[in-house]
Design an enzyme around this catalytic site. Structure first.
Site, PDB file in Angstrom:
ATOM      1  N   ARG A  59       0.847  -1.195   0.000  1.00  0.00           N
ATOM      2  CA  ARG A  59       0.000   0.000   0.000  1.00  0.00           C
ATOM      3  C   ARG A  59       0.880   1.241   0.000  1.00  0.00           C
ATOM      4  NH1 ARG A  59      -2.705  -0.182   6.111  1.00  0.00           N
ATOM      5  NH2 ARG A  59      -0.758   0.024   7.236  1.00  0.00           N
ATOM      6  N   ASN A 116      -4.536   8.363   4.427  1.00  0.00           N
ATOM      7  CA  ASN A 116      -4.435   7.572   5.662  1.00  0.00           C
ATOM      8  C   ASN A 116      -2.983   7.540   6.103  1.00  0.00           C
ATOM      9  OD1 ASN A 116      -5.708   5.779   7.656  1.00  0.00           O
ATOM     10  ND2 ASN A 116      -4.252   4.296   6.861  1.00  0.00           N
ATOM     11  N   GLU A 117      -2.754   7.874   7.353  1.00  0.00           N
ATOM     12  CA  GLU A 117      -1.397   7.823   7.902  1.00  0.00           C
ATOM     13  C   GLU A 117      -0.376   8.272   6.856  1.00  0.00           C
ATOM     14  OE1 GLU A 117      -0.698   3.961   9.650  1.00  0.00           O
ATOM     15  OE2 GLU A 117      -1.664   4.579  11.497  1.00  0.00           O
ATOM     16  N   GLU A 169      -7.086   5.416  15.646  1.00  0.00           N
ATOM     17  CA  GLU A 169      -6.927   3.968  15.483  1.00  0.00           C
ATOM     18  C   GLU A 169      -6.173   3.414  16.681  1.00  0.00           C
ATOM     19  OE1 GLU A 169      -4.809   2.468  12.119  1.00  0.00           O
ATOM     20  OE2 GLU A 169      -5.846   3.786  10.727  1.00  0.00           O
ATOM     21  N   TRP A 178       1.769  -6.661  12.690  1.00  0.00           N
ATOM     22  CA  TRP A 178       2.956  -6.149  11.994  1.00  0.00           C
ATOM     23  C   TRP A 178       4.205  -6.101  12.882  1.00  0.00           C
ATOM     24  CZ3 TRP A 178       3.799  -1.745  14.814  1.00  0.00           C
ATOM     25  CH2 TRP A 178       2.677  -1.097  15.349  1.00  0.00           C
ATOM     26  N   GLU A 191      -3.707  -8.306   6.822  1.00  0.00           N
ATOM     27  CA  GLU A 191      -4.025  -8.029   8.227  1.00  0.00           C
ATOM     28  C   GLU A 191      -5.057  -9.012   8.797  1.00  0.00           C
ATOM     29  OE1 GLU A 191      -2.825  -3.695   9.131  1.00  0.00           O
ATOM     30  OE2 GLU A 191      -4.431  -3.545   7.667  1.00  0.00           O
ATOM     31  N   LYS A 192      -5.052 -10.226   8.257  1.00  0.00           N
ATOM     32  CA  LYS A 192      -6.091 -11.166   8.693  1.00  0.00           C
ATOM     33  C   LYS A 192      -5.883 -11.660  10.125  1.00  0.00           C
ATOM     34  CE  LYS A 192      -4.020 -15.105   6.213  1.00  0.00           C
ATOM     35  NZ  LYS A 192      -2.918 -14.306   5.613  1.00  0.00           N
ATOM     36  N   PHE A 193      -4.661 -11.476  10.650  1.00  0.00           N
ATOM     37  CA  PHE A 193      -4.441 -11.871  12.046  1.00  0.00           C
ATOM     38  C   PHE A 193      -4.521 -10.687  13.005  1.00  0.00           C
ATOM     39  CE2 PHE A 193      -2.224 -15.374   9.774  1.00  0.00           C
ATOM     40  CZ  PHE A 193      -3.100 -16.388  10.170  1.00  0.00           C
ATOM     41  N   HIS A 194      -4.923  -9.523  12.477  1.00  0.00           N
ATOM     42  CA  HIS A 194      -5.064  -8.329  13.328  1.00  0.00           C
ATOM     43  C   HIS A 194      -6.389  -8.428  14.075  1.00  0.00           C
ATOM     44  CE1 HIS A 194      -5.145  -4.101  14.465  1.00  0.00           C
ATOM     45  NE2 HIS A 194      -3.952  -3.930  13.929  1.00  0.00           N
TER      46      HIS A 194
HETATM   47  C1  GAL Z   1      -2.372   1.475  10.701  1.00  0.00           C
HETATM   48  C2  GAL Z   1      -3.177   1.648   9.432  1.00  0.00           C
HETATM   49  C3  GAL Z   1      -4.388   0.723   9.389  1.00  0.00           C
HETATM   50  C4  GAL Z   1      -4.000  -0.662   9.808  1.00  0.00           C
HETATM   51  C5  GAL Z   1      -3.413  -0.597  11.191  1.00  0.00           C
HETATM   52  C6  GAL Z   1      -3.065  -1.956  11.736  1.00  0.00           C
HETATM   53  O1  GAL Z   1      -1.041   1.809  10.459  1.00  0.00           O
HETATM   54  O2  GAL Z   1      -3.628   2.971   9.305  1.00  0.00           O
HETATM   55  O3  GAL Z   1      -4.895   0.732   8.072  1.00  0.00           O
HETATM   56  O4  GAL Z   1      -3.069  -1.170   8.899  1.00  0.00           O
HETATM   57  O5  GAL Z   1      -2.239   0.164  11.148  1.00  0.00           O
HETATM   58  O6  GAL Z   1      -2.478  -1.905  12.997  1.00  0.00           O
END
Ligand code: GAL
Length: 710
Positions: free
Chosen positions: A150, A188-189, A346, A354, A394-397
């Site tokens: 991304r 975003n960020e 967030e 991550w 991010e399926k394990f988030h």
């Molecule tokens: C942020 C991001 C989100 C998501 C999140 C996961 O950096 O804006 O889209 O990826 O981390 O922790």
């Protein structure tokens, strides 16, 4: 159900019709936050706003219906959508398709949920790279960041900007007056993955930025010290971003490239914001990343351009003390908001996906960490994300609604959290009390950690964290402020490793001491000017006179070395060969502690100079944590700042308004602690005595001077 009240003084959105102040609805007094627009206090809500990112593109429409129903049940107020929507709303270059976005917006609106609307420009669809490969960003070694992840775009690319702004315009025209729209969420960020780009387009934009800053090559050459190492520029086209070199680079070039890169993305943000403001009266913001692992944006310069300060924060288990870092980040975010309430845009309900090891939150940790942000000024708490993804990176988030649905422990924690936030409605709009300031600077962070310094072990952020962490353990709340910011409200001012600062910022710090504040400066501060050139005169150039000391030489230590001080404390990483100015001088300091061994043995390790009604202290090493704490205890006594010895892993803060005061006590420990604060506890709904221990892992929010606010 949480109820959002979002009123712009310019009057475009007014969605507070269903708020009853008797039920805790905020009675808002418009105020200026020093921002481009006036808002009611911060992001004004009747309760603490509960929000989340929702990425409905992943799900079928029946799931949307179920999700919105569950959001209502949970009490979700605000949903961020279209954050990564570009590929869906513009599937091919010539075609916009808003039909699905229209439907999700209507569903949320019908449910009374407000929208934090992403402009969707954060991650371009794959066709952008195929049709416009020149928009891809380049690393310092020339390698290209390909699509497939991304944010694969160059911040300075005019081609990317045109594409993105066309989308923003289309979005603003379509949804700019939608009654569900609460706030615009630009991209975003910004800079999370693409902050530093070294491509030819960026090189040319960097030169334009330098031309505007310096006017001529002569001035640039002088500022960068290019007379050394045969770096003198004779033609603008020879000036490049600091691409990979075989030797150390030019530090002033590196520093300016950092500045330029932060400005380039800020300029990009402002271009989107301008389009939105032309076509919509809703407030505009973007999510900052005030966190230990991102340092690319100088958010002091960004803050005036957002209508609401919003931050993303995740516990970082790569750090030694993730909870202390949370507290630091929240205090710094409040600093960016000039003390006003801010939004946690967030965070995670449990694990992220991550970090090398993604720790799940322990029992009650969700509540403790979230209230840790509220305790330090957040009035809105939003999560990434609503429903856990089944596919993708991010399926394990974790998510508010875990893979297993509503029968999971995770969902129950989300429900409990929502209920607790509901009980804290009175906190909304109150401000955090603090009489201690710490001067924080992204520029100093960039410059102090550049190439060719006396010691690569001397890191900026750990030093700021060390002092902040010690004050947290003493129950003292710290405001993080920009260099040059007004310090008149503070009795104690900390200046950790402020390697670079300008003359105006030096004067403000000196004036604070003269007016009666206690000022503490830590090593490697005041060394260079804004071009990373050593300040003239004795070291530390900016502070020698204020502190009444001279550094003859830096004498850093090897990684496993330590030095002993006469007081019994220890230092590591750094020592200065320090001396005080002669007693006859108008600017002489007292020696408070001395090195008894190591390269600077016999030299002062801690000094104090009386200045006007205050004092200026200097510490010439990286003190161990206990010594930092005893030093700060002493300085708090001198500055008459109240200390409550809570120790590590406890948050103790106070948020006040004219009507009420809320004391937050968060016990992150596995055993009970006594923190001497009693009264009506909004979390448990019970009155507690000050000598009653706070249970292991418990949170108290004690309200005073009003009814119970619920
Ligand atoms: C942020 C991001 C989100 C998501 C999140 C996961 O950096 O804006 O889209 O990826 O981390 O922790």
């Amino acid at each position: 159900m949480h109820v959002i009240v979002c009123t712009l003084t310019e009057g475009a959105i007014s969605s507070n019709d269903d708020v009853d102040p008797a039920e805790g609805g905020a009675v808002s007094t418009p105020q200026t936050l020093g921002l481009e627009r006036e808002l009611v206090p911060g992001w004004s809500t009747g309760t603490i706003t509960l929000g989340c990112d929702y990425n409905p593109e992943q799900w079928d429409e029946q799931t949307w219906v179920d999700d919105v129903q569950l959001m209502r049940e949970l009490g979700v107020d605000l949903v961020a959508i279209n954050i990564f929507g570009w590929a869906h709303v513009q599937p091919t270059p010539g075609e916009y398709d808003f039909s699905r976005l229209d439907r999700i917006i209507e569903l949320l609106h019908d449910a009374g949920i407000k929208i934090n609307l992403g402009t969707g420009t954060s991650s371009p669809p794959p066709w952008v790279a195929r049709v416009h490969p020149e928009t891809l960003p380049q690393a310092a070694d020339g390698s290209i960041a390909w699509p497939g992840g991304r944010q694969a775009w160059c911040p300075s690319s005019p081609v990317f900007r045109d594409l993105a702004l066309s989308l923003v315009r289309a979005m603003a025209e379509r949804y700019g007056s939608h009654p569900a729209l609460a706030v615009w969420h630009v991209s975003n960020e910004l800079g999370c993955h693409n902050a530093l780009c070294y491509c030819d387009v960026s090189a040319s934009a960097f030169r334009d930025w330098l031309r505007a800053r310096y006017g001529s090559l002569d001035v640039l050459n002088a500022a960068w010290g290019t007379a050394f190492w045969s770096q003198k520029y004779g033609h603008w086209d020879d000036v490049l971003p600091p691409r990979t070199t075989r030797s150390a680079g030019n530090p002033a070039q590196l520093l300016d490239f950092r500045r330029f890169s932060s400005d380039a993305l800020l300029d990009y943000y402002r271009a989107e914001a301008q389009v939105l403001r032309e076509l919509s009266a809703a407030p505009v913001t973007t999510n900052f990343m005030v966190t230990a692992h991102i340092q690319t944006q100088d958010y002091w310069s960004w803050a005036p351009h957002v209508d609401l300060i919003a931050n993303d924060h995740y516990l970082d288990h790569r750090l030694a003390d993730p909870l202390a870092e949370l507290a630091f980040s929240a205090d710094l975010t409040r600093g960016l908001a000039s003390g006003a309430p801010w939004m946690l845009m967030e965070t995670s309900t449990s694990a992220v996906s991550w970090q090398p090891v993604n720790h799940a939150k322990r029992d009650g940790e969700l509540q403790r960490t979230v209230l840790g942000h509220v305790a330090r000024g957040a009035d809105s708490i939003c999560f990434f994300q609503w429903r856990a993804s089944r596919s993708g990176a991010e399926k394990f988030h974790s998510a508010l609604l875990p893979h297993g649905g509503t029968s999971t422990e995770g969902w129950r924690s989300s429900v409990e959290l929502s209920a607790v936030l509901d009980r804290l409605s009175g906190v909304v709009g109150t401000r955090v009390d603090s009489r201690v300031a710490m001067v924080f600077s992204w520029e100093a962070w960039w410059a102090a950690e550049g190439d060719s310094q006396p010691s690569s072990l001397m890191r900026y952020l750990p030093e700021a964290h060390r002092y902040h962490r010690a004050l947290r353990a003493l129950g003292v709340t710290v405001d993080l402020v920009a260099p040059g910011a007004d310090l008149s409200a503070y009795d104690l001012v900390l200046v950790p490793t402020l390697y670079t600062l300008n003359d105006a910022a030096v004067s403000v710090i000196a004036e604070a001491a003269g007016r009666g504040a206690t000022v503490l400066v830590t090593p490697f501060s005041g060394i260079v000017d804004e071009h990373d050139s050593i300040r003239p005169g004795a070291l530390p150039g900016a502070f020698s006179e204020l502190l009444g000391v001279v550094i003859d030489e830096f004498r850093p230590l090897a990684a496993d070395d330590a030095v002993t001080l006469a007081s019994g404390g220890t230092g590591s990483i750094w020592t200065d060969a320090l001396r005080t100015l002669p007693a006859s001088s108008t600017s002489s300091a007292d020696i408070v502690d001395t090195f008894v061994d190591g390269p600077s043995h016999g030299r002062p390790a801690l000094t104090r100079r009386s200045v006007g009604d205050g004092s200026a202290w200097y510490v010439a090493t990286v003190l161990d944590d206990d010594s930092v704490q005893s030093l700060l205890r002493r300085l708090c006594v001198e500055a008459r700042v109240q200390v409550t010895e809570v120790g590590p892993d406890i948050d103790l803060t106070r948020r006040t308004s004219a009507e009420a005061a809320y004391t937050f006590v968060i016990n992150h420990r596995a055993e009970p602690v006594v923190v001497p604060v009693g009264g009506y506890d909004l979390v448990s709904g019970e009155t507690v005595r000050a000598d009653e221990p706070v249970a292991a892992g418990a949170v108290r929010v004690i309200v005073e001077r009003s009814d119970h606010g619920d």
